[in-house]
Design a protein around this motif. Structure first.
Motif, PDB file in Angstrom:
ATOM      1  N   ASP A  25       8.769  15.690  54.648  1.00  8.79           N
ATOM      2  CA  ASP A  25       8.823  15.014  55.954  1.00  8.79           C
ATOM      3  C   ASP A  25       7.437  14.873  56.567  1.00  8.79           C
ATOM      4  O   ASP A  25       7.279  14.272  57.625  1.00  8.79           O
ATOM      5  CB  ASP A  25       9.717  15.793  56.929  1.00  8.79           C
ATOM      6  N   TYR A  26       6.424  15.450  55.922  1.00  7.57           N
ATOM      7  CA  TYR A  26       5.070  15.334  56.462  1.00  7.57           C
ATOM      8  C   TYR A  26       4.509  13.930  56.234  1.00  7.57           C
ATOM      9  O   TYR A  26       4.729  13.311  55.191  1.00  7.57           O
ATOM     10  CB  TYR A  26       4.136  16.352  55.796  1.00  7.57           C
ATOM     11  N   ARG A  27       3.777  13.467  57.225  1.00  6.12           N
ATOM     12  CA  ARG A  27       3.046  12.216  57.121  1.00  6.12           C
ATOM     13  C   ARG A  27       1.636  12.455  57.640  1.00  6.12           C
ATOM     14  O   ARG A  27       1.429  13.308  58.510  1.00  6.12           O
ATOM     15  CB  ARG A  27       3.692  11.104  57.973  1.00  6.12           C
ATOM     16  N   VAL A  28       0.674  11.725  57.109  1.00  4.34           N
ATOM     17  CA  VAL A  28      -0.702  11.858  57.587  1.00  4.34           C
ATOM     18  C   VAL A  28      -1.136  10.504  58.139  1.00  4.34           C
ATOM     19  O   VAL A  28      -1.185   9.511  57.414  1.00  4.34           O
ATOM     20  CB  VAL A  28      -1.658  12.303  56.459  1.00  4.34           C
ATOM     21  N   VAL A  29      -1.418  10.480  59.432  1.00  2.13           N
ATOM     22  CA  VAL A  29      -1.858   9.253  60.089  1.00  2.13           C
ATOM     23  C   VAL A  29      -3.384   9.311  60.155  1.00  2.13           C
ATOM     24  O   VAL A  29      -3.946  10.338  60.550  1.00  2.13           O
ATOM     25  CB  VAL A  29      -1.274   9.150  61.514  1.00  2.13           C
ATOM     26  N   PHE A  30      -4.038   8.229  59.747  1.00  2.57           N
ATOM     27  CA  PHE A  30      -5.504   8.253  59.803  1.00  2.57           C
ATOM     28  C   PHE A  30      -6.065   6.868  60.109  1.00  2.57           C
ATOM     29  O   PHE A  30      -5.399   5.854  59.909  1.00  2.57           O
ATOM     30  CB  PHE A  30      -6.108   8.808  58.501  1.00  2.57           C
ATOM     31  N   GLU A  31      -7.286   6.887  60.615  1.00  2.00           N
ATOM     32  CA  GLU A  31      -7.987   5.633  60.917  1.00  2.00           C
ATOM     33  C   GLU A  31      -9.322   5.661  60.182  1.00  2.00           C
ATOM     34  O   GLU A  31     -10.135   6.557  60.404  1.00  2.00           O
ATOM     35  CB  GLU A  31      -8.231   5.502  62.424  1.00  2.00           C
ATOM     36  N   ASP A  32      -9.530   4.689  59.300  1.00  2.00           N
ATOM     37  CA  ASP A  32     -10.822   4.662  58.612  1.00  2.00           C
ATOM     38  C   ASP A  32     -11.635   3.438  58.987  1.00  2.00           C
ATOM     39  O   ASP A  32     -12.735   3.241  58.479  1.00  2.00           O
ATOM     40  CB  ASP A  32     -10.659   4.779  57.092  1.00  2.00           C
ATOM     41  N   ASN A  33     -11.093   2.624  59.889  1.00  2.00           N
ATOM     42  CA  ASN A  33     -11.831   1.447  60.353  1.00  2.00           C
ATOM     43  C   ASN A  33     -11.321   1.121  61.756  1.00  2.00           C
ATOM     44  O   ASN A  33     -10.117   0.923  61.936  1.00  2.00           O
ATOM     45  CB  ASN A  33     -11.575   0.274  59.391  1.00  2.00           C
ATOM     46  N   VAL A  34     -12.225   1.065  62.716  1.00  2.00           N
ATOM     47  CA  VAL A  34     -11.792   0.865  64.107  1.00  2.00           C
ATOM     48  C   VAL A  34     -11.124  -0.493  64.311  1.00  2.00           C
ATOM     49  O   VAL A  34     -10.368  -0.674  65.270  1.00  2.00           O
ATOM     50  CB  VAL A  34     -12.968   0.993  65.111  1.00  2.00           C
ATOM     51  N   LYS A 122      -9.626  11.420  63.926  1.00  2.00           N
ATOM     52  CA  LYS A 122      -9.415  10.269  63.041  1.00  2.00           C
ATOM     53  C   LYS A 122      -8.199  10.481  62.151  1.00  2.00           C
ATOM     54  O   LYS A 122      -7.811   9.588  61.399  1.00  2.00           O
ATOM     55  CB  LYS A 122     -10.646  10.078  62.142  1.00  2.00           C
ATOM     56  N   MET A 123      -7.649  11.691  62.210  1.00  2.00           N
ATOM     57  CA  MET A 123      -6.556  12.002  61.295  1.00  2.00           C
ATOM     58  C   MET A 123      -5.612  13.003  61.954  1.00  2.00           C
ATOM     59  O   MET A 123      -6.067  13.938  62.615  1.00  2.00           O
ATOM     60  CB  MET A 123      -7.152  12.607  60.017  1.00  2.00           C
ATOM     61  N   VAL A 124      -4.326  12.779  61.760  1.00  2.00           N
ATOM     62  CA  VAL A 124      -3.318  13.671  62.340  1.00  2.00           C
ATOM     63  C   VAL A 124      -2.230  13.896  61.305  1.00  2.00           C
ATOM     64  O   VAL A 124      -1.726  12.938  60.702  1.00  2.00           O
ATOM     65  CB  VAL A 124      -2.673  13.037  63.601  1.00  2.00           C
ATOM     66  N   ILE A 125      -1.867  15.166  61.100  1.00  2.00           N
ATOM     67  CA  ILE A 125      -0.726  15.476  60.236  1.00  2.00           C
ATOM     68  C   ILE A 125       0.488  15.628  61.145  1.00  2.00           C
ATOM     69  O   ILE A 125       0.434  16.362  62.138  1.00  2.00           O
ATOM     70  CB  ILE A 125      -0.950  16.777  59.449  1.00  2.00           C
ATOM     71  N   CYS A 126       1.550  14.944  60.830  1.00  2.00           N
ATOM     72  CA  CYS A 126       2.739  15.030  61.688  1.00  2.00           C
ATOM     73  C   CYS A 126       3.997  14.964  60.823  1.00  2.00           C
ATOM     74  O   CYS A 126       3.915  14.885  59.600  1.00  2.00           O
ATOM     75  CB  CYS A 126       2.725  13.887  62.703  1.00  2.00           C
ATOM     76  N   LYS A 127       5.140  15.034  61.485  1.00  2.00           N
ATOM     77  CA  LYS A 127       6.421  14.857  60.789  1.00  2.00           C
ATOM     78  C   LYS A 127       6.847  13.401  60.966  1.00  2.00           C
ATOM     79  O   LYS A 127       6.488  12.762  61.963  1.00  2.00           O
ATOM     80  CB  LYS A 127       7.484  15.799  61.368  1.00  2.00           C
ATOM     81  N   LYS A 128       7.631  12.901  60.049  1.00  2.00           N
ATOM     82  CA  LYS A 128       7.944  11.466  60.093  1.00  2.00           C
ATOM     83  C   LYS A 128       8.691  11.074  61.357  1.00  2.00           C
ATOM     84  O   LYS A 128       8.559   9.951  61.836  1.00  2.00           O
ATOM     85  CB  LYS A 128       8.704  11.023  58.840  1.00  2.00           C
TER      86      LYS A 128
END
Lengths: 153, 145
Positions: A25-34, A122-128
């Protein structure tokens, strides 16, 4: 013959036949380009099973070495593929350890190495279930600038 | 637990001749995957193998990463195509390529094709073409690293 002695792809074939897939159920949200929307990394259930079983996946530094080779000017093809097959595989990982490994494998290293530098994480680990539940405005998704970085960690 | 291994350079059929096992090894799919229609999961599909993760980068914009890298950036990745009832509409995907930064797509210049992953764009083509969230089934052929 032991599992770790097999070619990596053969280990994956063995795992497909013998291990129960694990849907994290883990998801990793990230931004590598603004200028681009936030991206969401989703683990593969068969890969998770391999990571948690142990003895199948190579250490993550192997992938970093291959990435370095690929970025070398004039790269044609890998000549160090043996690293994938002959390096002592990783021992069993917990679900959380597997996600950390996957971050280092599949997310650009300029993101995870400096995830908490700058104006916001820039990155967050969360649940779906913490992600938006519909795809509406998907291309406008961003990490909340007010997110608590301790929560984010 | 035993992990068996048969080493053979050829496979012979009782009446149809012999084939070198390198053809079998080199000709087999190196990755099979299926992405959920909204890009939020990798489906546990029949034959699915060699994927470590999906990155959902936006509507119809997906990247699949491999567990066992492909040996070079020139390989084949094919997607299936689905119509809609009696309409001949395409719902499929194409490998991402940035013509602005990387010029014409060629054997070594497909931006989204790396030895560790492939980025592709899922699209719908009806009266107009649009990037579109849809199920994607993909197969990769090539040599493993």
């Amino acid at each position: 013959m032991e599992l770790k002695e097999l070619h990596l792809f053969d280990r994956l074939c063995w795992a497909k036949d013998n291990l129960e897939s694990y849907q994290s159920d883990y998801r990793v949200v990230f931004e590598d380009n603004v200028d681009e929307p936030a991206k969401v990394l989703v683990p593969d259930p068969n890969w998770m099973a391999c990571a948690m079983h142990g003895g199948i996946l190579p250490p993550v530094w192997v992938y970093h070495e291959l990435e370095k080779d690929e970025k070398t000017p004039g790269f044609k093809k890998h000549t160090r593929g043996y690293l994938l097959h002959e390096t002592e595989p990783m021992p069993p990982m917990s679900e959380e350890e597997a996600i950390e490994y996957l971050i280092m494998k599949d997310i650009p290293n300029h993101v995870w190495r400096t995830w908490n530098e700058g104006n916001k994480p820039k990155m967050v680990i969360c649940k779906k279930e913490q992600l938006p539940q519909t795809r509406e405005w998907r291309n406008a998704w961003k990490i909340d600038p007010n997110i608590n970085s301790k929560q984010a960690a | 637990m035993a992990y068996g291994k048969i080493v053979a350079d050829q496979i012979q059929h009782s009446s149809e001749g012999t084939v070198g096992t390198q053809y079998v090894v080199n000709g087999s799919a190196k990755c099979i995957f299926s992405v959920e229609y909204d890009g939020t999961a990798i489906n546990d599909t029949s034959g699915g193998i060699n994927t470590s993760s999906l990155t959902d980068s936006g509507t119809g914009d997906r990247t699949i990463s491999w567990t066992n890298n492909i040996s070079s950036r020139t390989y084949s990745c094919n997607f299936d195509n689905t119509g809609w009832t009696s309409d001949v509409y395409d719902r499929t995907a194409q490998i991402y390529h940035n013509f602005t930064t990387d010029g014409l797509a060629g054997m070594t210049t497909r931006t989204g094709m790396l030895t560790s992953s492939v980025r592709f764009i899922s699209f719908y083509e009806g009266s107009a073409r649009a990037i579109y969230d849809y199920d994607n089934f993909g197969v990769v052929h090539g040599d493993l690293a």
